[in-house]
Design an enzyme around this catalytic site. Structure first.
Site, short mmCIF file in Angstrom:
data_model
loop_
_atom_site.label_atom_id
_atom_site.label_comp_id
_atom_site.label_asym_id
_atom_site.label_seq_id
_atom_site.Cartn_x
_atom_site.Cartn_y
_atom_site.Cartn_z
N ILE A 44 -0.61 7.84 11.69
CA ILE A 44 -0.25 7.66 13.10
C ILE A 44 1.24 7.81 13.33
O ILE A 44 1.66 8.14 14.44
CB ILE A 44 -0.75 6.31 13.65
CG1 ILE A 44 -0.14 5.13 12.90
CG2 ILE A 44 -2.27 6.24 13.62
CD1 ILE A 44 -0.45 3.78 13.54
N SER A 98 -1.04 -5.52 13.06
CA SER A 98 -2.47 -5.30 12.80
C SER A 98 -3.26 -6.48 13.32
O SER A 98 -2.75 -7.61 13.40
CB SER A 98 -2.70 -5.15 11.29
OG SER A 98 -4.08 -5.25 10.97
N TYR A 111 -1.42 -9.02 2.81
CA TYR A 111 -1.23 -8.00 3.84
C TYR A 111 -1.30 -8.64 5.23
O TYR A 111 -0.44 -8.40 6.09
CB TYR A 111 -2.29 -6.91 3.71
CG TYR A 111 -2.23 -5.89 4.82
CD1 TYR A 111 -1.26 -4.89 4.82
CD2 TYR A 111 -3.14 -5.92 5.87
CE1 TYR A 111 -1.19 -3.95 5.85
CE2 TYR A 111 -3.08 -4.99 6.90
CZ TYR A 111 -2.10 -4.01 6.88
OH TYR A 111 -2.04 -3.10 7.90
N LYS A 140 1.56 -8.97 8.28
CA LYS A 140 1.34 -8.54 9.66
C LYS A 140 1.59 -9.68 10.65
O LYS A 140 2.03 -9.44 11.78
CB LYS A 140 -0.09 -8.00 9.82
CG LYS A 140 -0.37 -6.73 9.01
CD LYS A 140 0.37 -5.52 9.55
CE LYS A 140 1.60 -5.13 8.83
NZ LYS A 140 2.27 -3.93 9.40
#
Length: 319
Positions: free
Chosen positions: A49, A171, A203, A207
């Site tokens: 992206i 996220s 992870y 985020k």
């Protein structure tokens, strides 16, 4: 096959179609903004992206800086972005977010060579266990600290060129995150585990740091013409588990190809936060599917956000 079974099959197919074409594809950025004379940095723009975002911004007339770790992949992306956007106002500059020295070097070179910065898109991220060259946990170092330092080093230029924006790609996983300050203070990492579950947790923690960083940054930007936003881009087909085993990627491929966004769909919320007119009153907020969303209390905890900011300053030498 009985009529009842046929009805059930038809219902399942219909539900899958609706999910794919409404939920998965999601909304599109509706801004028609032109960016001639504007400069944008997109980190991690050699793939996924990030690259698609860079192409869209270059098509709108922006001068786009591709900030990427790999020179080989960055230069390949440079040619592709120029070709797809039909713009020569695209530049590659090396940036390794896992190296505080590299971040400082990038910022120094950028400030010397580029007179403007209108939009900073902190897009790059990793999903893997390890350590940075500075001894930080890899996902904490790359996904949070690298972007924290980069943003702070470029903040004065953003203020000078206001109205300007900082866009932090987070996220949905931040909902499952936590910030273990004891672990950060002791080990300079969000977690130490290496199992699949533990790596996923780390992870998600990184985020959550993105969302807390945006929350605190917005407060510190009051009275300026700079605003900031965090976002969930959606589950992206080409980026899912790119640092995991090839076997896992192979097993997931049938699922991701149907139920996950492609890069054009996945870039829409980033573009919305970077370009949509009238977002200034939503400074510091979190977006998903081109829409502002409420977050859990832990993602807008003033004390935790301030504590993370101060710890981050110490770890990257700004304090």
């Amino acid at each position: 096959m009985s009529a009842c079974c046929l009805l059930v099959v038809a219902a399942v197919i219909g539900a899958a179609y609706i999910f794919r074409h409404i939920v998965v594809k999601g909304k599109r950025c509706t801004s028609n903004a032109k960016l001639h004379g504007k400069t944008v940095i997109v980190t991690g723009s050699n793939t996924g992206i990030g690259k698609t975002t860079a192409i869209d911004l270059a098509k709108r007339g922006a001068r786009v800086i591709l900030a990427c770790r790999s020179r080989q992949r960055g230069e390949a992306a440079l040619e592709e972005v120029k070709r797809e956007s039909k713009s020569n106002q695209v530049v590659f500059m090396p940036l390794d977010l896992g190296s505080l020295k590299s971040v400082r070097s990038f910022a120094e070179n950028f400030l010397k060579s580029e007179p403007r910065l209108d939009i900073l898109i902190n897009n790059a991220g990793v999903y893997m266990h390890g350590r940075t060259e500075d001894g930080l946990g890899l996902m904490f170092g790359v996904n949070h600290i690298g972007h924290f330092l980069l943003t702070n080093l470029l903040l004065q230029r953003l203020k000078e060129c206001g109205p300007s924006r900082v866009v932090n790609v987070s996220s949905l996983g931040h909902n499952f995150g936590k910030v273990d300050f004891d672990c950060l203070n002791t080990h300079k990492a969000l977690g130490l585990g290496t199992s699949f579950r533990e790596v996923f947790q780390t992870y998600c923690d990184s985020k959550l740091c993105n969302v807390l960083f945006t929350h605190e940054l917005a407060k510190r930007l009051r009275g300026t013409k700079v605003t900031c936003y965090s976002l969930h881009p959606g589950a992206i087909n080409t980026e899912l588990a790119r640092n995991t085993s090839s076997l896992l990627q192979l097993c997931l491929k049938p699922l991701t190809s149907y139920f996950f966004k492609n890069t054009v769909q996945g870039s829409q919320t980033t573009l919305h936060c970077a370009l949509q007119e009238g977002l200034e009153p939503l400074n510091g907020r979190y977006f998903s599917n081109c829409t502002v969303r409420e977050v859990y209390d832990k993602a807008k905890d003033d004390a935790a956000a301030k504590k993370l900011w101060e710890l981050s300053e110490r770890l990257c030498g700004l304090a």
